[in-house]
Design a protein around this motif. Structure first.
Motif, PDB file in Angstrom:
ATOM      1  N   PRO A 194      13.191   4.651  -5.911  1.00 41.97           N
ATOM      2  CA  PRO A 194      13.345   5.419  -4.669  1.00 41.97           C
ATOM      3  C   PRO A 194      14.226   6.661  -4.826  1.00 41.97           C
ATOM      4  CG  PRO A 194      13.487   3.089  -4.181  1.00 41.97           C
ATOM      5  CD  PRO A 194      13.447   3.223  -5.692  1.00 41.97           C
ATOM      6  N   VAL A 195      15.271   6.570  -5.629  1.00 40.42           N
ATOM      7  CA  VAL A 195      16.169   7.719  -5.808  1.00 40.42           C
ATOM      8  C   VAL A 195      15.447   8.871  -6.508  1.00 40.42           C
ATOM      9  CG1 VAL A 195      18.303   8.487  -6.924  1.00 40.42           C
ATOM     10  CG2 VAL A 195      18.240   6.295  -5.754  1.00 40.42           C
ATOM     11  N   GLN A 196      14.529   8.564  -7.403  1.00 40.54           N
ATOM     12  CA  GLN A 196      13.761   9.622  -8.067  1.00 40.54           C
ATOM     13  C   GLN A 196      12.827  10.312  -7.074  1.00 40.54           C
ATOM     14  OE1 GLN A 196      12.509   6.765 -11.115  1.00 40.54           O
ATOM     15  NE2 GLN A 196      13.047   8.332 -12.632  1.00 40.54           N
ATOM     16  N   LEU A 197      12.208   9.544  -6.206  1.00 42.51           N
ATOM     17  CA  LEU A 197      11.366  10.118  -5.165  1.00 42.51           C
ATOM     18  C   LEU A 197      12.205  11.001  -4.248  1.00 42.51           C
ATOM     19  CD1 LEU A 197       8.750  10.378  -3.526  1.00 42.51           C
ATOM     20  CD2 LEU A 197       9.371   8.230  -2.392  1.00 42.51           C
ATOM     21  N   ILE A 198      13.363  10.526  -3.862  1.00 45.47           N
ATOM     22  CA  ILE A 198      14.242  11.289  -2.972  1.00 45.47           C
ATOM     23  C   ILE A 198      14.711  12.569  -3.649  1.00 45.47           C
ATOM     24  CG2 ILE A 198      16.519  11.231  -1.861  1.00 45.47           C
ATOM     25  CD1 ILE A 198      15.817   8.230  -1.224  1.00 45.47           C
ATOM     26  N   GLY A 199      14.959  12.521  -4.941  1.00 46.24           N
ATOM     27  CA  GLY A 199      15.327  13.743  -5.678  1.00 46.24           C
ATOM     28  C   GLY A 199      14.247  14.797  -5.566  1.00 46.24           C
ATOM     29  N   ARG A 200      13.000  14.403  -5.693  1.00 45.37           N
ATOM     30  CA  ARG A 200      11.888  15.342  -5.543  1.00 45.37           C
ATOM     31  C   ARG A 200      11.802  15.848  -4.105  1.00 45.37           C
ATOM     32  NH1 ARG A 200      11.107  12.148  -9.733  1.00 45.37           N
ATOM     33  NH2 ARG A 200       9.843  12.831 -11.491  1.00 45.37           N
ATOM     34  N   MET A 201      12.052  14.965  -3.158  1.00 48.29           N
ATOM     35  CA  MET A 201      12.052  15.382  -1.754  1.00 48.29           C
ATOM     36  C   MET A 201      13.136  16.429  -1.506  1.00 48.29           C
ATOM     37  SD  MET A 201      11.475  11.660   0.059  1.00 48.29           S
ATOM     38  CE  MET A 201      12.022  12.243   1.644  1.00 48.29           C
ATOM     39  N   LYS A 202      14.307  16.213  -2.077  1.00 50.71           N
ATOM     40  CA  LYS A 202      15.416  17.153  -1.870  1.00 50.71           C
ATOM     41  C   LYS A 202      15.114  18.518  -2.471  1.00 50.71           C
ATOM     42  CE  LYS A 202      19.205  14.025  -1.115  1.00 50.71           C
ATOM     43  NZ  LYS A 202      20.625  13.845  -1.279  1.00 50.71           N
ATOM     44  N   ARG A 247       0.806  -1.222   0.000  1.00 50.73           N
ATOM     45  CA  ARG A 247       0.000   0.000   0.000  1.00 50.73           C
ATOM     46  C   ARG A 247       0.838   1.269   0.000  1.00 50.73           C
ATOM     47  NH1 ARG A 247      -2.770   2.388   4.925  1.00 50.73           N
ATOM     48  NH2 ARG A 247      -1.403   0.884   5.917  1.00 50.73           N
ATOM     49  N   TRP A 248       1.870   1.363   0.797  1.00 48.15           N
ATOM     50  CA  TRP A 248       2.637   2.600   0.891  1.00 48.15           C
ATOM     51  C   TRP A 248       3.606   2.772  -0.268  1.00 48.15           C
ATOM     52  CZ3 TRP A 248       3.811   2.513   6.817  1.00 48.15           C
ATOM     53  CH2 TRP A 248       2.626   2.834   7.500  1.00 48.15           C
ATOM     54  N   ARG A 249       3.922   1.718  -0.981  1.00 42.26           N
ATOM     55  CA  ARG A 249       4.776   1.826  -2.166  1.00 42.26           C
ATOM     56  C   ARG A 249       3.986   2.234  -3.390  1.00 42.26           C
ATOM     57  NH1 ARG A 249       8.164  -3.577  -2.747  1.00 42.26           N
ATOM     58  NH2 ARG A 249       7.008  -3.376  -4.659  1.00 42.26           N
ATOM     59  N   GLN A 250       2.680   1.992  -3.380  1.00 40.31           N
ATOM     60  CA  GLN A 250       1.838   2.188  -4.551  1.00 40.31           C
ATOM     61  C   GLN A 250       1.949   3.580  -5.173  1.00 40.31           C
ATOM     62  OE1 GLN A 250       0.290   0.088  -6.434  1.00 40.31           O
ATOM     63  NE2 GLN A 250      -0.478   1.703  -7.757  1.00 40.31           N
ATOM     64  N   PRO A 251       1.869   4.676  -4.421  1.00 45.48           N
ATOM     65  CA  PRO A 251       1.948   5.998  -5.069  1.00 45.48           C
ATOM     66  C   PRO A 251       3.257   6.199  -5.840  1.00 45.48           C
ATOM     67  CG  PRO A 251       1.150   6.215  -2.835  1.00 45.48           C
ATOM     68  CD  PRO A 251       1.601   4.786  -2.992  1.00 45.48           C
ATOM     69  N   ARG A 252       4.368   5.717  -5.293  1.00 49.01           N
ATOM     70  CA  ARG A 252       5.659   5.844  -5.980  1.00 49.01           C
ATOM     71  C   ARG A 252       5.696   4.959  -7.219  1.00 49.01           C
ATOM     72  NH1 ARG A 252      10.065   2.722  -6.020  1.00 49.01           N
ATOM     73  NH2 ARG A 252       9.553   1.529  -4.162  1.00 49.01           N
ATOM     74  N   LEU A 253       5.280   3.713  -7.072  1.00 50.65           N
ATOM     75  CA  LEU A 253       5.321   2.784  -8.192  1.00 50.65           C
ATOM     76  C   LEU A 253       4.338   3.173  -9.293  1.00 50.65           C
ATOM     77  CD1 LEU A 253       5.642  -0.605  -6.290  1.00 50.65           C
ATOM     78  CD2 LEU A 253       7.437   0.694  -7.445  1.00 50.65           C
ATOM     79  N   ALA A 254       3.201   3.743  -8.929  1.00 48.96           N
ATOM     80  CA  ALA A 254       2.218   4.163  -9.922  1.00 48.96           C
ATOM     81  C   ALA A 254       2.790   5.237 -10.848  1.00 48.96           C
ATOM     82  CB  ALA A 254       0.959   4.684  -9.230  1.00 48.96           C
TER      83      ALA A 254
END
Length: 96
Positions: free
Chosen positions: A22-30, A10-17
């Motif tokens: 993970p590194v791309q998500l972290i780039g946006r977080m940064k 469930r918690w991975r779904q938004p990223r995988l969708a």
């Protein structure tokens, strides 16, 4: 027939969708953190934290959960309760 995602997914779904690693998500977080003046841990630590969180093995620090909420268009779509801080470093109890 409808199927629901297992809890571990469930918690991975938004990223995988979005097709993000993970590194791309972290780039946006940064990017967001830099705009807000928030200092994030090193990338390798964030990768670990995201992995543990996605697999329901740890909670995220409030500021990280807030960034994820902004990235995925919500206040904190992942919280099931109070968001707690993760320890930044594990204490070594053996050796030296």
């Amino acid at each position: 027939m409808t199927t629901t995602a297992p809890a571990a997914y469930r918690w991975r779904q938004p990223r995988l969708a979005r097709g993000w690693e993970p590194v791309q998500l972290i780039g946006r977080m940064k990017i967001l953190a830099q705009r807000d003046g928030i200092e994030l841990p090193k990338t390798y630590q964030l990768i670990r934290d995201i992995y543990l969180w996605e697999h329901h093995r740890a909670t995220l620090p409030a500021h990280v959960a807030s960034l994820l909420g902004r990235i995925f268009d919500g206040p904190n779509p992942f919280a099931t309760g109070h968001v707690q801080h993760l320890p930044m470093k594990a204490a070594r109890t053996r050796g030296r």
